[in-house]
Design a protein around this motif. Structure first.
Motif, PDB file in Angstrom:
ATOM      1  N   LEU A   1       6.677  13.137   4.865  1.00 12.09           N
ATOM      2  CA  LEU A   1       5.662  12.172   4.430  1.00 12.09           C
ATOM      3  C   LEU A   1       6.337  11.119   3.543  1.00 12.09           C
ATOM      4  N   ILE A   2       5.556  10.473   2.677  1.00 11.16           N
ATOM      5  CA  ILE A   2       6.160   9.625   1.644  1.00 11.16           C
ATOM      6  C   ILE A   2       5.983  10.438   0.364  1.00 11.16           C
ATOM      7  N   PRO A   3       6.997  10.482  -0.520  1.00 11.63           N
ATOM      8  CA  PRO A   3       6.837  11.346  -1.691  1.00 11.63           C
ATOM      9  C   PRO A   3       5.564  11.025  -2.487  1.00 11.63           C
TER      10      PRO A   3
ATOM     11  N   ILE B   1       0.813  -1.222   0.000  1.00 10.47           N
ATOM     12  CA  ILE B   1       0.000   0.000   0.000  1.00 10.47           C
ATOM     13  C   ILE B   1       0.848   1.276   0.000  1.00 10.47           C
ATOM     14  N   ALA B   2       1.732   1.404   0.986  1.00 10.21           N
ATOM     15  CA  ALA B   2       2.397   2.689   1.213  1.00 10.21           C
ATOM     16  C   ALA B   2       3.285   3.129   0.041  1.00 10.21           C
ATOM     17  N   PHE B   3       3.995   2.184  -0.570  1.00 12.39           N
ATOM     18  CA  PHE B   3       4.911   2.539  -1.661  1.00 12.39           C
ATOM     19  C   PHE B   3       4.348   2.117  -3.014  1.00 12.39           C
TER      20      PHE B   3
ATOM     21  N   GLY C   1       2.775  -7.105   5.115  1.00 14.27           N
ATOM     22  CA  GLY C   1       4.117  -6.632   5.499  1.00 14.27           C
ATOM     23  C   GLY C   1       4.131  -5.134   5.764  1.00 14.27           C
ATOM     24  N   ASP C   2       3.414  -4.376   4.949  1.00 10.43           N
ATOM     25  CA  ASP C   2       3.314  -2.924   5.147  1.00 10.43           C
ATOM     26  C   ASP C   2       2.660  -2.600   6.487  1.00 10.43           C
ATOM     27  N   ILE C   3       1.557  -3.284   6.772  1.00  7.60           N
ATOM     28  CA  ILE C   3       0.814  -2.974   7.996  1.00  7.60           C
ATOM     29  C   ILE C   3       1.626  -3.396   9.221  1.00  7.60           C
ATOM     30  N   PHE C   4       2.238  -4.552   9.118  1.00  5.06           N
ATOM     31  CA  PHE C   4       3.076  -5.019  10.225  1.00  5.06           C
ATOM     32  C   PHE C   4       4.233  -4.032  10.451  1.00  5.06           C
ATOM     33  N   GLY C   5       4.919  -3.666   9.382  1.00  3.38           N
ATOM     34  CA  GLY C   5       6.073  -2.749   9.480  1.00  3.38           C
ATOM     35  C   GLY C   5       5.661  -1.387   9.995  1.00  3.38           C
ATOM     36  N   ALA C   6       4.587  -0.838   9.418  1.00  6.54           N
ATOM     37  CA  ALA C   6       4.116   0.486   9.847  1.00  6.54           C
ATOM     38  C   ALA C   6       3.624   0.402  11.285  1.00  6.54           C
ATOM     39  N   GLY C   7       2.917  -0.672  11.584  1.00  7.44           N
ATOM     40  CA  GLY C   7       2.360  -0.842  12.926  1.00  7.44           C
ATOM     41  C   GLY C   7       3.430  -0.873  13.991  1.00  7.44           C
ATOM     42  N   VAL C   8       4.580  -1.458  13.686  1.00  8.91           N
ATOM     43  CA  VAL C   8       5.662  -1.564  14.678  1.00  8.91           C
ATOM     44  C   VAL C   8       6.454  -0.262  14.782  1.00  8.91           C
ATOM     45  N   GLU C   9       6.960   0.215  13.651  1.00  8.59           N
ATOM     46  CA  GLU C   9       7.974   1.285  13.705  1.00  8.59           C
ATOM     47  C   GLU C   9       7.421   2.655  14.079  1.00  8.59           C
ATOM     48  N   THR C  10       6.206   2.959  13.645  1.00  5.40           N
ATOM     49  CA  THR C  10       5.691   4.314  13.879  1.00  5.40           C
ATOM     50  C   THR C  10       5.335   4.532  15.356  1.00  5.40           C
ATOM     51  N   THR C  11       4.442   3.688  15.872  1.00  5.45           N
ATOM     52  CA  THR C  11       3.975   3.903  17.244  1.00  5.45           C
ATOM     53  C   THR C  11       5.128   3.784  18.243  1.00  5.45           C
TER      54      THR C  11
ATOM     55  N   GLY D   1      15.409   9.264   8.552  1.00  2.00           N
ATOM     56  CA  GLY D   1      15.261   8.065   7.730  1.00  2.00           C
ATOM     57  C   GLY D   1      13.807   8.000   7.336  1.00  2.00           C
ATOM     58  N   VAL D   2      13.333   6.838   6.938  1.00  2.00           N
ATOM     59  CA  VAL D   2      11.932   6.710   6.549  1.00  2.00           C
ATOM     60  C   VAL D   2      11.033   7.018   7.753  1.00  2.00           C
ATOM     61  N   VAL D   3      11.568   6.810   8.975  1.00  2.00           N
ATOM     62  CA  VAL D   3      10.974   7.416  10.171  1.00  2.00           C
ATOM     63  C   VAL D   3      12.072   8.175  10.926  1.00  2.00           C
ATOM     64  N   LEU D   4      11.686   9.268  11.608  1.00  2.00           N
ATOM     65  CA  LEU D   4      12.662  10.075  12.349  1.00  2.00           C
ATOM     66  C   LEU D   4      12.796   9.489  13.751  1.00  2.00           C
TER      67      LEU D   4
ATOM     68  N   GLN E   1      15.942  -6.700  14.581  1.00  2.00           N
ATOM     69  CA  GLN E   1      17.155  -6.427  13.813  1.00  2.00           C
ATOM     70  C   GLN E   1      16.882  -6.100  12.357  1.00  2.00           C
ATOM     71  N   TYR E   2      16.060  -6.962  11.707  1.00  2.00           N
ATOM     72  CA  TYR E   2      15.849  -6.703  10.282  1.00  2.00           C
ATOM     73  C   TYR E   2      15.100  -5.390  10.086  1.00  2.00           C
ATOM     74  N   SER E   3      14.153  -5.090  11.010  1.00  2.00           N
ATOM     75  CA  SER E   3      13.347  -3.899  10.823  1.00  2.00           C
ATOM     76  C   SER E   3      14.204  -2.636  10.943  1.00  2.00           C
ATOM     77  N   GLN E   4      15.150  -2.649  11.901  1.00  2.00           N
ATOM     78  CA  GLN E   4      16.051  -1.497  12.017  1.00  2.00           C
ATOM     79  C   GLN E   4      16.897  -1.376  10.751  1.00  2.00           C
ATOM     80  N   GLY E   5      17.349  -2.515  10.260  1.00  2.00           N
ATOM     81  CA  GLY E   5      18.142  -2.515   9.019  1.00  2.00           C
ATOM     82  C   GLY E   5      17.357  -1.902   7.865  1.00  2.00           C
ATOM     83  N   ILE E   6      16.066  -2.211   7.793  1.00  2.00           N
ATOM     84  CA  ILE E   6      15.242  -1.662   6.707  1.00  2.00           C
ATOM     85  C   ILE E   6      15.034  -0.159   6.909  1.00  2.00           C
ATOM     86  N   VAL E   7      14.700   0.234   8.144  1.00  3.74           N
ATOM     87  CA  VAL E   7      14.511   1.670   8.413  1.00  3.74           C
ATOM     88  C   VAL E   7      15.769   2.467   8.047  1.00  3.74           C
TER      89      VAL E   7
HETATM   90  C1  PLO Z   1       9.501  -0.025   8.613  1.00  3.13           C
HETATM   91  C2  PLO Z   1      10.441  -1.206   8.618  1.00  3.13           C
HETATM   92  C3  PLO Z   1       9.666  -2.461   8.260  1.00  3.13           C
HETATM   93  O1  PLO Z   1      10.495  -3.582   8.375  1.00  3.13           O
HETATM   94  C4  PLO Z   1       9.081  -2.315   6.854  1.00  3.13           C
HETATM   95  C5  PLO Z   1       8.229  -1.071   6.767  1.00  3.13           C
HETATM   96  C6  PLO Z   1       6.996  -1.141   6.185  1.00  3.13           C
HETATM   97  C7  PLO Z   1       6.068  -0.006   6.067  1.00  3.13           C
HETATM   98  C8  PLO Z   1       6.683   1.383   6.335  1.00  3.13           C
HETATM   99  C9  PLO Z   1       7.657   1.256   7.536  1.00  3.13           C
HETATM  100  C10 PLO Z   1       8.801   0.213   7.275  1.00  3.13           C
HETATM  101  C11 PLO Z   1       8.183   2.624   7.951  1.00  3.13           C
HETATM  102  C12 PLO Z   1       7.087   3.647   8.204  1.00  3.13           C
HETATM  103  C13 PLO Z   1       6.137   3.776   7.012  1.00  3.13           C
HETATM  104  C14 PLO Z   1       5.590   2.391   6.693  1.00  3.13           C
HETATM  105  C15 PLO Z   1       4.461   2.658   5.727  1.00  3.13           C
HETATM  106  C16 PLO Z   1       3.851   3.977   6.238  1.00  3.13           C
HETATM  107  C17 PLO Z   1       4.807   4.531   7.312  1.00  3.13           C
HETATM  108  C18 PLO Z   1       6.872   4.397   5.826  1.00  3.13           C
HETATM  109  C19 PLO Z   1       9.797   0.747   6.254  1.00  3.13           C
HETATM  110  C20 PLO Z   1       4.909   6.024   7.331  1.00  3.13           C
HETATM  111  C21 PLO Z   1       5.259   6.713   8.563  1.00  3.13           C
HETATM  112  O2  PLO Z   1       4.678   6.699   6.374  1.00  3.13           O
END
Ligand code: PLO
Ligand code: HEM
Length: 488
Positions: free
Chosen positions: A350-352, A94-96, A277-287, A461-464, A182-188
């Motif tokens: 935001l995301i571009p 969804i996000a990208f 994967g998007d929801i899981f990733g967004a759900g973890v890293e943002t909050t 980064g993709v999150v601050l 670990q992998y999630s930090q690597g991706i961020v």
């Molecule tokens: C975070 C790392 C995960 O492993 C993969 C991932 C999926 C969705 C991304 C999220 C990461 C970062 C925050 C994002 C989210 C989609 C929407 C959210 C970019 C890269 C925001 C804040 O826009």
């Protein structure tokens, strides 16, 4: 004077052939700060070249709303980049994902699945409260010692989104959870940073450390997603829908049974995996990131922490736990959450977005294919809109009497707006409210003596994200007497 809106190009940074106006060559500052500095010279709207891509930078909330809301559909595209393509199997999820019927369908499916848990309904509240309770138990154990709360905050937040996506949860020390951290930090650290490969895709032919890390991390994540998918396929039943993955599987099966081409809305295995994967990733890293910022600001501002605790003591007391229904009664806590999201937005650019057709922003023309970056950082630090923007002051979100919330400026969009608005906004707000109220009802967060206060600058980064720091969670007077959670 005969001027027609949209008939001229925005001011543009001088750019060299081929390398364009490559940011890292011209500035030591992270992009959101650099774009803020350029505003002084070029104005609210200006463009620059990155490689062969034209980028429009928006530093003003009127123009931001024109892009996101008024012309939301025109600017609803997403750029394809090397790193996001690697993460999303060529723009799935969804996000990208670019604007398309597939993106729309997946967004709707996730929205439906999140509603099934009921925004504000008991079950989602129960899931969050269960995690808040076990987080507080952990804090009781580590009492009075200096700890980095990040891993346990992440586990609490992960378990909420794990329940929603996979109907599962992680115990402390779980190996799968550790590898996810670990992998999630690597991706961020490596994705969507407008790194050189995203600007010059041909650089992929050379060895590149970031790209290697990203590939490795994505492959570990993909194995985790695949495992969850296989497990769900085995116990799947049309009659029960346990979580988001079940909802996605159901959509896939029903489209296969109806013999409609799954190609139309994208229901291949790859599509489902990338969406979850998007929801899981967004759900973890943002909050998690917002909780880390909140605690950092609370230890910097003990008077704010005391005020939240007073409010909690007055409105809830100590004989019961906070509930979502208390939200309207705790304006100071709500104002503090808003202030954290203002001063350190999760997603400062935001995301571009991408213009899907020729259009205009303000008085300037914008060609189809232009990438549009909304500088949310600037919107949230604009001196014309915010008094002392670098000052952490929850009071700015309170009315004059101090007993209700207000929006002091329209230059505030922590979750974006319009067709691409954050899909997890309601969930994130519930989590932030419950986790912070549970913690502060029972504990006071303090700096260990002799330790410097947390650094508030943040790593772009993709999150601050804030830097690591340690705090002490002190049980408040009467804290021991708190009722233990009746496990549901
Ligand atoms: C975070 C790392 C995960 O492993 C993969 C991932 C999926 C969705 C991304 C999220 C990461 C970062 C925050 C994002 C989210 C989609 C929407 C959210 C970019 C890269 C925001 C804040 O826009
Ligand atoms: C997109 C902020 C939590 C899922 C976004 C965007 C922002 C944002 C700024 C980009 C909007 C744009 O590009 O215009 C936040 C903040 C959060 C948060 C501040 C926490 C406080 C979450 C959570 C989820 C989530 C918990 C998961 C359930 C998404 C998705 C998108 C998104 C899927 C992409 C939407 C699309 O492109 O259509 N978020 N988010 N977010 N967010 Fe969140």
């Amino acid at each position: 004077n005969g001027f027609v809106p949209g008939d001229r190009a925005p001011p543009s940074l001088p750019s060299l052939p081929i390398i364009g106006s490559l940011l890292s060559l011209v500035s030591d500052s992270p992009p959101h700060i650099f774009f803020q500095q350029l505003q002084k010279k070029y104005g609210d709207l200006y463009s620059l070249m990155m490689g062969s891509h034209k980028i429009l930078i928006v530093n003003n909330h009127h123009h931001a709303k024109e892009v996101l809301i008024k012309k939301g559909k025109i600017f609803a595209g997403r750029p394809r980049t090397v790193t996001t393509d690697l993460l999303t199997r060529d723009g799935k999820g969804i996000a990208f994902a670019d604007y398309s019927s597939t993106w729309k369908f997946h967004r709707k499916m996730v929205h439906g699945a999140l509603c099934m848990f009921g925004e504000g309904s008991v079950s989602i509240e129960k899931i969050i409260s269960r995690e808040a309770s076990s987080l507080c138990e952990m804090l009781t154990e580590t009492q009075n010692s200096a700890v980095d709360l990040a891993p346990e905050l992440t586990r609490a937040v992960t378990n909420v989104v794990c329940a929603l996506c996979f109907n599962s949860s992680y115990k402390r020390g779980d190996a799968e959870f550790e590898s996810m951290l670990q992998y999630s930090q690597g991706i961020v650290d490596t994705v969507a940073k407008d790194s050189l490969v995203d600007i010059f895709p041909w650089l992929q032919i050379f060895p590149n450390k970031d790209l290697r890390i990203l590939r490795q991390c994505v492959s570990i994540r993909d194995k985790l997603l695949q495992k969850k998918y296989e497990e769900h396929k085995v116990d799947y039943s049309d009659n029960v829908q346990r979580d988001l993955l079940d909802a996605l599987l159901r959509a896939k099966r029903s489209s296969e049974n109806n013999n409609t081409s799954t190609h139309d809305v994208g229901l291949t295995e790859d599509h489902l995996l990338m969406t979850v994967g998007d929801i899981f990733g967004a759900g973890v890293e943002t909050t998690t990131t917002v909780l880390k910022w909140s605690i950092a600001y609370l230890v910097h501002n003990p008077q704010v922490q005391r005020k939240i605790q007073e409010e909690l003591d007055n409105k809830i007391g100590k004989d019961r736990h906070p509930q979502l229904s208390d939200r309207g009664n705790l304006p100071y806590l709500e104002a503090t959450i808003r202030e954290v999201l203002r001063i350190r937005p999760v997603s400062p650019l935001l995301i571009p977005h991408v213009a899907l057709q020729d259009s205009s922003v303000g008085e300037y023309t914008v060609q189809k294919g232009t990438r549009v970056i909304i500088n949310l950082w600037y919107l949230h630090h604009d001196e014309k809109e915010w008094k002392n923007p670098e000052l952490f002051d929850p009071g700015r979100f309170l009315n004059e009497e101090g007993d209700g919330l207000c929006c002091p400026s329209a230059s505030y969009l922590p979750f974006g707006a319009g067709v691409r608005v954050c899909l997890g906004k309601a969930l994130a707000k519930m989590e932030l409210f419950l986790f912070l109220s549970w913690i502060l009802q029972r504990f006071t967060l303090e700096m260990p003596t002799g330790q410097p206060l947390p650094n508030l600058q943040g790593k772009f980064g993709v999150v601050l994200q804030p830097d690591k720091y340690k705090v002490i969670a002190k049980l408040r007077a009467d804290g021991e007497k708190f009722p233990l959670m009746q496990h549901c």
